[in-house]
Scaffold this motif. Structure first.
Motif, short mmCIF file in Angstrom:
data_model
loop_
_atom_site.label_atom_id
_atom_site.label_comp_id
_atom_site.label_asym_id
_atom_site.label_seq_id
_atom_site.Cartn_x
_atom_site.Cartn_y
_atom_site.Cartn_z
N ASN A 348 108.23 90.44 -7.36
CA ASN A 348 107.73 89.29 -6.60
C ASN A 348 108.83 88.56 -5.82
O ASN A 348 109.16 87.42 -6.12
N GLU A 408 105.21 83.19 -8.32
CA GLU A 408 104.08 83.41 -9.23
C GLU A 408 102.93 84.11 -8.50
O GLU A 408 102.47 85.17 -8.91
N ASP A 409 102.48 83.47 -7.44
CA ASP A 409 101.36 84.02 -6.68
C ASP A 409 101.51 83.65 -5.22
O ASP A 409 102.42 82.91 -4.85
N GLU A 410 100.60 84.15 -4.41
CA GLU A 410 100.70 83.94 -2.98
C GLU A 410 100.65 82.45 -2.62
O GLU A 410 101.24 82.03 -1.64
N GLU A 411 99.98 81.71 -3.44
CA GLU A 411 99.86 80.28 -3.18
C GLU A 411 101.23 79.62 -3.10
O GLU A 411 101.46 78.72 -2.31
#
Ligand code: C2E
Ligand code: CA
Ligand code: CA
Length: 750
Positions: A348, A408-411
């Motif tokens: 990531n 963590e995530d796309e957000e």
């Protein structure tokens, strides 16, 4: 791209000089100490020689002197005895005293025939009779008539005497004696033991031995050692060969140097001397030498440490230069590559390729120094969102890279973009000038990377960047695979453009001309020159595409020059045929306009092609009103003073305000197709279009409506006094050859 190894200022390389210096110093110390010792040994051997020589001299001289004295003494005794014999039969104590006195004798005795002392010059010993083992007894009973005794102690005395005896014919006997203490001392002093004792008084000599022919110690300054046998074959053989033998030995824990000196003084049974020296005397020398070496070492170490500090500082500086960008103070591309390599296996990751899209314009408008300050400010602002996992790097002149790990995530990515937008939202204030910065960001997400894909990653981020919208102040784009093929196409277009420019090849890039019709006369008033591109490989390429590529690849200026040349040649051709009042509008990029030599370039092309400047019109988009207004406006004024007209293209699509428009030095306003398209459908738009036309007229500007496709649009525009119309309703852009046919149709034969 350079792939750098991790270079750090290391202290390790300085250990080697330390070891070498220490090693050298130790060797020097050893050699010098050895030299001091060897020198000492040599001196001691030399000294040993001297001692042996002086011993032999002392011995020979002493013996010679003693022998002479002894002979004289013996002569004197013999003569005195003969004189005493002459007094035979007349002896008395008085006579003996007188005789002794005149003859210079110390003792004088007369023995009777019984062998008992009868007279004496000293009143002593009268009546004394020698025992059987006494020399006098031996003489009396011996055969000799006269005898001179060796020097011996008196029978009842500590003192040494030289005695002589003579027998008289009447059986009596005379003994005379001379005190021989001095002679005896002379003998004593030349005894080997005395010599050794004397010489051993020298403080550096511990002991002196004399060895006989069987290498037994016969005399020694340390009498306890008399009788010791020397066993070393080596020493004996050296001594036999006349060589001094030296060796290091130790007595009672103290180091000594021992030499054996051959000795060949025949009269004594001595074949060698043993001399033992204390090594204590060379210790201070060695200590001084060691100290000097240590001082030297300390100086060398200090110098080394200083040079280490100096070169460490220099190294640090070099690292700073090698891994940091001097302008922004940000870590540079090499650091970025290192960082990416370090985190190869992390999941990531994302790269944000950040570009200041209008930096070129800013540079050209305010100078590079100013542009640099803008970039520095940009770096400083984005830096505020750095964290453990977010790091900013300077990539190329106009690009920065924000590297994110472990999201963590796309957000989270959108969150970071939002944060960036927030920090960059406020206009930059540099040198008291407020500057709007246009930011475009290409984003690429990735997981593990391998070495060779770092280049590709950065390239992909750049591709994504290329896909951002040019017309927004803050815009971003995520990379996807489709972009890759588009990029390949872009590269091909770029290649073809370069060929066209370098060879002035008008089969690749050429112009088509779209007529602009005068509303009042319905005649063609002029043309807009529109660039066309076609190649075997790519077919037709739209100007929207290749012009944008040319702008990004810094090809727009030479391309623009080529287009101007072709357009001006067209003007000249029109004039030749008689159309000397038709204008030809050429689209010009803002980038080209703000070039310092832009006006000169245009004038030069006009002159070369023989085109009339009154027939040339330049179309510029409203972006110039936003970026570098003053500079662009100065250029426009200069162009207009040379008879060249200016149109403001695509009016109404950007940030234009009538306020600004009133200050801008232009002749014509081209109302964007967007307004024309909608005038018949949307009330608001039609109202707006009407207003634009009337305000333009108030400002003394002519109006051109773009993209007129229908009669309804034409009627509306005519009703609202739009001066000129352009659109498919009249004609698409056509090749030069067809222009003349069209002109005949609209304007009649010239
Ligand atoms: P533009 O300057 O606004 O040019 C007008 C565009 O509208 C042209 O597209 C033209 O073909 C198109 N057009 C004209 N009438 C109509 C119509 O009735 N309906 C429709 N739908 N479109 C119409 P084109 O030729 O594709 O050019 C696109 C853009 O490329 C131009 O927009 C201009 O910004 C740029 N461009 C073209 N040639 C050059 C050039 O030589 N230099 C520069 N810098 N830019 C150029
Ligand atoms: Ca145009
Ligand atoms: Ca236009």
């Amino acid at each position: 791209m350079i792939r750098a190894k991790n270079r750090k200022a290391s202290i390790r390389i300085y250990i080697i000089p330390f070891v070498i210096v220490t090693l050298f110093a130790s060797i020097i110390l050893m050699v010098m100490t050895n030299n001091i010792k060897n020198n000492f040994y040599e001196i001691k051997k030399e000294e040993g020689h001297k001692i042996a020589r002086s011993v032999s001299t002392i011995l020979s001289h002493g013996i010679e002197a003693s022998t002479t004295i002894l002979e004289l003494l013996e002569d004197k005794l013999e003569n005195s005895l003969k004189v005493a014999q002459a007094y035979s039969g007349n002896y008395s104590d008085e006579i003996l005293i007188e005789l002794a006195d005149t003859l210079g004798l110390d003792e004088m005795y007369v023995y009777n025939s019984e062998g008992v002392i009868e007279y004496s010059n000293s009143d002593k010993y009268i009546g004394w009779k020698p025992a059987w083992n006494h020399p006098v007894y031996a003489f009396k009973n011996g055969r000799d008539d006269i005898e001179i005794d060796r020097i011996r102690q008196g029978s009842d005395s500590e003192l040494f005497y030289k005695y002589g005896y003579i027998k008289n014919s009447d059986g009596t006997m005379v003994q005379i004696g001379i005190l021989a203490e001095k002679v005896n001392q002379l003998f004593e002093s030349t005894s080997i033991q005395n010599i050794l004792d004397d010489m051993a008084r020298d403080s550096s000599i511990i002991r002196l031995d004399a060895l006989d022919s069987s290498y037994l110690i016969t005399a020694s300054s340390d009498e306890d050692l008399i009788g010791y046998q020397l066993n070393s074959e080596e020493i004996i053989s050296d001594v036999k060969n006349g060589k001094i033998h030296g060796r290091i030995n130790s007595i009672g824990g103290e180091d000594i140097y021992e030499i054996f000196v051959p000795f060949d003084y025949e009269d004594n049974n001595i074949s060698a001397f043993g001399i033992q020296y204390s090594l204590r005397e060379i210790q201070p020398l060695i200590r001084r030498n060691t100290l000097n070496t240590i001082y030297g070492l300390v100086i060398v170490y200090l110098a080394l440490i200083l040079s280490i500090i100096a070169s460490y500082k220099r190294d640090k500086k070099l690292v700073q230069v090698a891994y940091f960008d001097t302008l922004t103070g940000l870590p540079n591309t090499e650091s970025l590559v290192n960082r990416l390599n370090e985190n190869k296996y992390r999941k990531n990751n994302a790269i944000f390729m950040i570009k200041c899209a209008n930096i070129n314009l800013i540079n050209q408008a305010y100078g590079y120094e100013y542009g640099d300050k803008v970039l520095k400010e940009l770096g400083d602002k984005i830096r505020t969102i750095e964290s453990k996992d977010i790091k900013l790097f300077r990539f190329t002149d106009d690009k920065l890279v924000l590297y994110l790990q472990n999201y963590e995530d796309e957000e989270e990515l959108f969150f970071i973009l939002k944060k960036m937008e927030d920090v960059l939202h406020q206009p930059f204030r540099i040198n008291n000038i407020s500057q709007q910065i246009i930011i475009r960001i290409g984003v690429i997400k990735f997981n593990e990377i391998s070495q060779e894909t770092i280049d590709q990653l950065l390239k992909k981020a750049t591709i994504a960047l290329g896909y951002t919208d040019m017309h927004k102040n803050f815009n971003y784009n995520f990379y996807n695979e489709d972009m890759e093929s588009a990029i390949n196409r872009e590269e091909k277009i770029e290649r073809e453009l370069r060929v066209a420019i370098n060879k002035e090849d008008t089969s690749i890039v050429y112009l088509a001309y779209q007529p602009i019709v005068d509303t009042k006369t319905s005649e063609i008033d002029g043309f807009e020159a529109l660039a066309r591109m076609s190649s075997e490989e790519l077919g037709h390429v739209s100007p929207a595409e290749f012009i944008e590529i040319a702008e990004r690849k810094q090809l727009i200026i030479p391309l623009s020059k080529l287009i101007l040349k072709v357009a001006c040649t067209f003007i000249a051709d029109l004039t030749k045929v008689g159309y000397n009042n038709l204008s030809v509008a050429v689209n010009i990029s803002s980038i080209h306009l703000i070039q310092e030599d832009f006006v000169n370039t245009v004038l030069k092309i006009l002159e070369e092609t023989g085109a009339n400047s009154n027939q040339l019109e330049l179309e510029l988009t409203e972006t110039i009103m936003v970026e570098n207004f003053q500079l662009a406006n100065d250029r426009l004024k200069e162009l207009r003073s040379n008879g060249i007209r200016i149109s403001l293209d695509d009016f109404g699509t950007g940030y234009s305000s009538f306020d600004r428009l009133s200050e801008l030095s232009v002749d014509t306003l081209k109302i964007d197709r967007h307004f024309i398209n909608n005038i018949t459908e949307t009330r608001n738009v039609s109202y707006l279009t009407k207003e634009i036309i009337s305000i333009a007229h108030i400002l003394g500007l002519k109006t051109v409506a773009e993209g007129v496709e229908s009669d309804a649009q034409r009627s509306y525009l005519e009703e609202n006094n739009c001066d000129k119309l352009q659109g498919y309703l009249f004609s698409k852009a056509i090749p030069k050859e067809e222009v003349f046919i069209l002109l005949k149709k609209y304007n009649g034969i010239k």
